[in-house]
Design an enzyme around this catalytic site. Structure first.
Site: not given
Length: 395
Positions: A76-77, A155, A183, A203-205, A241, A328
């Site tokens: 995300g960042t 968040n 979020q 963001s995936a996590h 890559t 964070c």
């Protein structure tokens, strides 16, 4: 907490457990289908096909029409930085930013850095419930605005912002609109095809996918300058890559989020309310944020005249993971910038604790947390601050 397995994890706004089916989807791309998607042989072809499928899965989550509107990033960042910096570089005659006082540090740290280079940012305030001052936002837009960047959901409090409406106002002003949806993804329905949102970061996590992979949605036809230059990957918009295992994991997580969004949102919301009501029943605490319009999984509760860090510490010792707010900025001893922007009173400011649930949270876990917290609150209220001997009491 007899009969309940610990640890209990209620810090899902910080990160989520990677879904086992996501891990299984990723594994072959480490050891069997390990090719470079840019290679012309069969190994490369397998990777390229997986890349294409993940892009289609993400299209379904975002409600968009074209594969090429997705740029895969490291998270995300990176996506946020790419969006804001690109807008400043491509919007001729426009060099100002509009954002809010409660954004994630990925936005606020960037605009603070840009200020040293002479880039002006208009910071729009929120009210005591974390809701955006719409009139102030409207007034902040002007002929020099390059981009407005407004989070979809906060968040720390879960408060949801009317981003589609704000995007429309921004388009009328001739500027680009970006939303940090890190979020929100997997927790609210997103359909970008007919919206005025130009860019979106995710963001995936945060949705049971792997760490280290995210994406930037870039509306078709939107001018873009890459943050990372290199090869021809991502249509020359993000060099390097491709992280195929991570991208596959994001794609699988997106598929699961689409399948489970509506039923899980109702179930998780009911669990969150059960947790919140159980905690508030003890008295001496209040729920923060816009409780009528927030993410179904999030409760931020301020405990009057108690130290949030002490509460988190005691819960951790009991095998329960919660947080003070954004992961964070958790190393900082300063009160949350989000809660300060909401003008939370001093007797509550340092006592705020965030509880964030997931589709893996159970009723038994929620009840166990309520039980443990009731005991912790009673003990802390009976303990003089100067003798508590716990982090944060010196303040």
């Amino acid at each position: 907490m007899s009969g309940v397995r610990v640890p209990i994890y209620l810090d899902n706004n910080a990160t989520t457990r990677t879904d086992p089916s996501v891990v299984q989807a990723m594994l072959p791309f480490f050891t069997e289908k390990f090719g470079n998607a840019s290679s012309a042989h069969a190994f490369g072809g397998e990777a390229a096909a997986a890349l294409k499928q993940a892009r289609r899965s993400l299209r379904g989550l975002l409600g968009i029409a074209y594969d090429h509107e997705i740029i895969f990033t490291s998270g995300g960042t990176e996506a946020i930085n790419a969006a804001i910096l690109s807008a400043l570089a491509t919007q001729d005659g426009r060099d100002e930013i509009v954002t809010t006082s409660v954004e994630h540090s990925a936005v606020l740290a960037l605009v603070e850095q840009l200020a040293t280079r002479g880039v002006k940012t208009h910071i729009v305030p929120v009210d005591s419930r974390g809701r955006l001052d719409i009139e102030a936002f409207r007034c902040a837009l002007g002929p020099r605005t390059a981009i407005a960047s407004i989070m979809w959901a906060n968040n720390e409090t879960g408060t949801i912002f009317p981003v589609e409406f704000l995007a429309g106002l921004t388009r009328e002003a001739g500027a680009l609109f970006h939303t940090d949806a890190v979020q929100a993804m997997g927790k609210v329905r997103v359909d970008l095809k007919d919206s005025a949102i130009d860019m979106l970061s995710l963001s995936a996590h945060k949705l049971h996918g792997p760490k280290g992979i995210g994406a930037l949605y870039l509306r078709k036809g939107t001018k873009f300058r890459p943050l990372i230059s290199g090869g021809a990957q991502e249509r020359r918009r993000r060099g390097g890559t491709e992280n195929i295992p991570g991208i596959v994991g994001l794609g699988k997580a997106a598929e699961l989020a689409v399948e489970r969004l509506e039923p899980e949102r109702v179930r998780i919301g009911a669990l969150r309310d059960r947790l919140e009501q159980g905690i508030l029943h003890n008295g001496g605490c209040v729920a923060l944020g816009d409780v009528s319009n927030r993410l179904a999984n999030t409760a931020n509760i301020a405990f009057d005249h108690l130290d949030g860090e002490a509460i988190v510490h005691h819960l951790d010792r009991a095998g329960i993971a919660v947080s003070l707010g954004s992961a964070c900025s958790s190393s900082s001893m300063e009160p949350s910038h989000v809660l300060r922007a909401m003008q939370v009173p001093p007797w509550s400011l340092r006592g705020a604790v965030r509880f964030s649930l997931s589709r893996e949270t159970s009723v038994a876990e929620v009840d166990a947390v309520v039980y443990a917290l009731s005991d912790i609150m009673a003990r802390l209220r009976a303990t003089p601050r100067e003798s508590a001997g716990l982090p944060g009491y010196a303040s």
